[in-house]
Write a protein that holds these residues in place. Structure first.
Motif, PDB file in Angstrom:
ATOM      1  N   ARG A 209     -14.607  -5.512 -47.927  1.00  0.00           N
ATOM      2  CA  ARG A 209     -13.983  -4.222 -47.619  1.00  0.00           C
ATOM      3  C   ARG A 209     -12.461  -4.302 -47.796  1.00  0.00           C
ATOM      4  N   LEU A 229     -23.076  -4.096 -50.353  1.00  0.00           N
ATOM      5  CA  LEU A 229     -23.803  -3.044 -49.633  1.00  0.00           C
ATOM      6  C   LEU A 229     -25.177  -2.815 -50.260  1.00  0.00           C
ATOM      7  N   ARG A 232     -27.582  -5.324 -49.164  1.00  0.00           N
ATOM      8  CA  ARG A 232     -27.981  -5.058 -47.785  1.00  0.00           C
ATOM      9  C   ARG A 232     -28.863  -3.805 -47.682  1.00  0.00           C
ATOM     10  N   ARG A 233     -29.232  -3.259 -48.825  1.00  0.00           N
ATOM     11  CA  ARG A 233     -30.074  -2.063 -48.932  1.00  0.00           C
ATOM     12  C   ARG A 233     -29.404  -0.812 -48.361  1.00  0.00           C
ATOM     13  N   GLN A 234     -28.093  -0.821 -48.334  1.00  0.00           N
ATOM     14  CA  GLN A 234     -27.334   0.352 -47.893  1.00  0.00           C
ATOM     15  C   GLN A 234     -26.924   1.126 -49.150  1.00  0.00           C
ATOM     16  N   TYR A 235     -27.919   1.735 -49.792  1.00  0.00           N
ATOM     17  CA  TYR A 235     -27.726   2.299 -51.120  1.00  0.00           C
ATOM     18  C   TYR A 235     -26.769   3.488 -51.133  1.00  0.00           C
ATOM     19  N   ALA A 236     -26.843   4.336 -50.142  1.00  0.00           N
ATOM     20  CA  ALA A 236     -25.929   5.485 -50.098  1.00  0.00           C
ATOM     21  C   ALA A 236     -24.493   5.027 -49.882  1.00  0.00           C
ATOM     22  N   ALA A 237     -24.327   4.035 -49.026  1.00  0.00           N
ATOM     23  CA  ALA A 237     -22.978   3.512 -48.777  1.00  0.00           C
ATOM     24  C   ALA A 237     -22.430   2.809 -50.004  1.00  0.00           C
ATOM     25  N   ALA A 238     -23.299   2.165 -50.778  1.00  0.00           N
ATOM     26  CA  ALA A 238     -22.862   1.435 -51.969  1.00  0.00           C
ATOM     27  C   ALA A 238     -22.460   2.368 -53.098  1.00  0.00           C
ATOM     28  N   ASP A 262     -28.937   1.528 -58.229  1.00  0.00           N
ATOM     29  CA  ASP A 262     -28.615   2.253 -56.997  1.00  0.00           C
ATOM     30  C   ASP A 262     -29.016   3.724 -57.120  1.00  0.00           C
ATOM     31  N   TYR A 265     -32.695   4.082 -56.400  1.00  0.00           N
ATOM     32  CA  TYR A 265     -32.999   4.038 -54.963  1.00  0.00           C
ATOM     33  C   TYR A 265     -32.624   5.352 -54.276  1.00  0.00           C
TER      34      TYR A 265
END
Length: 337
Positions: A209, A229, A232-238, A262, A265
């Protein structure tokens, strides 16, 4: 992508030494000099297009005018090491040091070749090579204290060697801090790499970050945060970071692949098709996007027909080093029925 794989000798610490710089994996490598061919090859490596880098360098090395070009030979050896061709890598890097003993990058890449060879040895024989390896790395640093990849070399050694042999996490962090003075983004990425390897994912994410926040115009840190991200499967954040990185450099096969996957997903299949289509025209021989998108389609249960087409495309060319193997692609294909 990140290094993986087991040591040739079970339990050997030095046998697990990483390739210098591809913690570079993720981030690429700065060219050791101003030569246009080396710089172009370094760009290809950073973009995940190592086959193109190897082809470019092979052509340049074959020219009689470059027979005495020590940095070029060394850099070719560096790329060959990434493909596992250690015999030729050692040959090139040793020749480069003989041609120019004061070439810092030549010493660095000779160290790398030796470290890769040590990975294939048992622990006893690998440890016998340690003084010779350290000598090359120390000499490289003395010749050019501003060569950032030397710090990556020390970090790799620090993380695999016991304290009694000169290793340790704190030493690795000190080298990463030194790297931050030379290259603020690369230093942050080195710290993140260390924290990931020592089981501190929160600290690693904080470094990613910081790299993206403090250097928003440098795609390396922006992509690294997006990739972290994503993993970590945080696709919207990535998504915004992966989109921004690709916007800054559409020539990167890495950026393209993660952005396209991404999008899948996030159920934006048509956008993903557009990203892959644009990539085909720029780098048809590097197809990481095909695999990652097919994987995303399989995980999310979408468009298996397209997924099969993508895997057939991926299998039609040799994969890049450190990317999914043909066997992994065939295994994924089998899951699609």
């Amino acid at each position: 992508m990140r290094q993986s794989g087991k040591s040739a000798a079970a339990g050997g610490r030095l046998g697990k030494v990483l390739i210098v710089g591809l913690c570079l994996v993720s981030w690429g490598v700065a060219a050791p000099g101003p030569e246009p061919v080396i710089q172009k090859a370094a760009n290809y490596i950073e973009w995940g297009r190592l086959k193109e880098a190897r082809s470019l360098l092979a052509s340049a090395v074959a020219q009689p005018a470059n027979a005495g070009n020590a940095p070029l030979l060394a850099y070719y050896g560096h790329v060959l090491a990434s493909f596992g061709d250690l015999r030729q890598s050692l040959k090139m890097t040793k020749r480069s040091v003989k041609l120019d003993p004061k070439c810092a990058s030549c010493r660095l890449y000779l160290f790398e070749s030796m470290a890769k060879r040590a990975k294939r040895m048992n622990e006893f024989h690998a440890m016998l090579q340690l003084p010779k390896m350290k000598k090359q790395l120390k000499t490289a640093e003395q010749l050019n204290p501003n060569l950032g990849d030397v710090q990556w070399g020390w970090i790799d050694l620090d993380l695999v060697l016991p304290r009694a042999a000169g290793g340790g996490t704190q030493k690795a962090i000190a080298h990463a801090q030194r790297l931050r003075q030379l290259d603020p983004v690369d230093g942050r990425l080195a710290l993140a790499s260390i924290y990931n390897k020592t089981g501190e994912p929160g600290q690693a994410l904080a470094e990613f970050r910081a790299a993206a926040r403090n250097h928003p115009q440098d795609p390396r840190g922006v992509f690294a945060l997006g990739q972290a991200l994503f993993e970590r499967r945080q696709y919207a954040a990535a998504a915004p970071y992966l989109a921004r990185a690709l916007e800054m450099n559409a020539r990167s096969a890495l950026y393209t692949a993660y952005r396209a996957a991404d999008l899948v997903y996030l159920n934006h299949l048509e956008q993903a098709r557009g990203v892959i289509g644009a990539a085909r025209a720029l780098f048809p021989d590097s197809r990481l996007a095909d695999y990652l998108v097919a994987q995303a389609l399989q995980v999310t249960g979408q468009d298996f027909t397209w997924a099969r087409q993508l895997l057939a495309s991926y299998l039609s060319v040799p994969p890049e080093p450190r990317q999914p193997t043909a066997q992994e692609a065939r295994s994924l294909l089998a899951k699609l029925g």
